[in-house]
Write a protein that holds these residues in place. Structure first.
Motif, mmCIF file in Angstrom:
data_model
loop_
_atom_site.group_PDB
_atom_site.id
_atom_site.type_symbol
_atom_site.label_atom_id
_atom_site.label_comp_id
_atom_site.label_asym_id
_atom_site.label_seq_id
_atom_site.Cartn_x
_atom_site.Cartn_y
_atom_site.Cartn_z
ATOM 1 N N ASP A 299 0.930 -1.389 -0.293
ATOM 2 C CA ASP A 299 -0.226 0.599 0.131
ATOM 3 C C ASP A 299 1.033 1.685 -0.301
ATOM 4 O O ASP A 299 2.121 1.390 0.208
ATOM 5 C CB ASP A 299 -0.511 -0.223 1.147
ATOM 6 C CG ASP A 299 -2.250 0.174 0.947
ATOM 7 O OD1 ASP A 299 -2.406 1.746 0.350
ATOM 8 O OD2 ASP A 299 -3.175 0.295 1.851
ATOM 9 N N SER A 300 0.285 2.496 0.833
ATOM 10 C CA SER A 300 1.257 3.330 0.066
ATOM 11 C C SER A 300 1.964 3.845 0.867
ATOM 12 O O SER A 300 1.821 2.762 2.158
ATOM 13 C CB SER A 300 -0.089 4.782 0.578
ATOM 14 O OG SER A 300 -0.806 4.645 1.621
ATOM 15 N N LYS B 27 9.370 4.383 -3.877
ATOM 16 C CA LYS B 27 7.856 4.628 -4.135
ATOM 17 C C LYS B 27 7.641 6.468 -4.203
ATOM 18 O O LYS B 27 7.024 6.410 -5.275
ATOM 19 C CB LYS B 27 6.677 5.039 -3.315
ATOM 20 C CG LYS B 27 5.864 3.443 -2.703
ATOM 21 C CD LYS B 27 5.245 2.386 -3.493
ATOM 22 C CE LYS B 27 5.124 1.782 -2.807
ATOM 23 N NZ LYS B 27 4.105 0.781 -4.068
ATOM 24 N N GLU C 98 8.074 9.396 -3.140
ATOM 25 C CA GLU C 98 7.588 10.380 -1.948
ATOM 26 C C GLU C 98 8.110 10.750 -1.710
ATOM 27 O O GLU C 98 7.045 10.810 -0.277
ATOM 28 C CB GLU C 98 5.704 9.361 -1.818
ATOM 29 C CG GLU C 98 5.091 8.531 -3.370
ATOM 30 C CD GLU C 98 3.468 8.047 -2.562
ATOM 31 O OE1 GLU C 98 2.948 8.756 -1.630
ATOM 32 O OE2 GLU C 98 3.031 6.745 -2.939
ATOM 33 N N THR D 264 3.246 14.887 0.009
ATOM 34 C CA THR D 264 1.653 14.701 -0.425
ATOM 35 C C THR D 264 1.235 15.943 -0.705
ATOM 36 O O THR D 264 1.718 16.916 -0.980
ATOM 37 C CB THR D 264 1.281 14.558 1.531
ATOM 38 O OG1 THR D 264 1.234 15.978 1.600
ATOM 39 C CG2 THR D 264 1.501 13.454 2.069
#
Length: 218
Positions: A93-94, A158, A160, A215
């Protein structure tokens, strides 16, 4: 005759099971007293009494009080670190969800009956017992920081993560999580405006996410 033999075997099996459970019972008794009284103030005789054994029996399983203390730490906290590694190994998942999952699990495990009060105990006893503090650092704090580093690596993979010093970030995040537990057993009961655990953990997770991840709201 056969009935007597079966009864004897049954009693022997119960004795064997009892003997096998004894180290765990001693560890649980020690943990309870270490947290409530402190390491220095807890005597071996106190632990033996709490465990329902003679003091000499304790030394059959543990060399001394320090060895028992180390066993308490290993049984209390290491399962969390092993669990976290397993979560990270298989997570898809994230990064945000990974952070929330591990923050919640950190709290749930270290505030469980098996672990409650251990971080505060180690914090208060560290200066008086440097060998035990070094053991806690090596066996728990360093692996916990490596666990956090792995979370940041997951976010990096990822794409991120913000540009930051991941080693330093791991330390800071660990200190935040550790202090939450210390505070829960020291100053929290005197807080004139207490907050719910859920609200606190959500805020901590949000703080970490906004600090280290890219984000949509940043």
């Amino acid at each position: 005759m056969e009935e007597k033999q079966e009864q004897s075997n049954s009693e022997g099996n119960r004795w064997q099971r009892r003997k096998e459970q004894r180290p765990t019972e001693i560890i649980q008794a020690a943990k309870k007293l270490f947290v409530s009284q402190g390491f220095a103030a807890t005597k071996v005789a106190d632990i033996a009494k709490e465990a329902g054994i003679q003091p000499g029996t304790l030394y059959v399983y543990f060399e001394n009080k320090e060895a028992l203390f180390k066993a308490v730490i290993e049984e209390s906290i290491k399962p969390l670190l092993n669990y976290a590694d397993g979560i990270i190994d298989n997570f898809t998942d994230s990064p945000q969800e990974l952070i929330r999952t591990l923050v919640q699990r950190w709290w749930d495990t270290l505030e469980s009956d098996a672990c409650r009060g251990i971080p505060k105990l180690l914090t208060s006893e560290s200066q008086n017992f440097p060998e035990l503090a070094a053991f806690y650092t090596r066996e728990c704090i360093d692996p916990a920081k490596r666990m956090i580093y792995r979370v940041l690596e997951y976010a990096l993979n990822k794409k991120e993560i913000r540009l930051l010093n991941m080693e330093m970030a791991s330390r800071v995040i660990f200190f935040i999580l550790h202090q939450l537990l210390v505070n829960a057993h020291s100053f929290a009961e005197y807080d004139p405006s207490p907050v719910s655990t859920k609200a606190m953990l959500n805020t901590v997770s949000d703080f970490i996410i906004r600090s280290v991840l890219k984000t949509e709201t940043n």
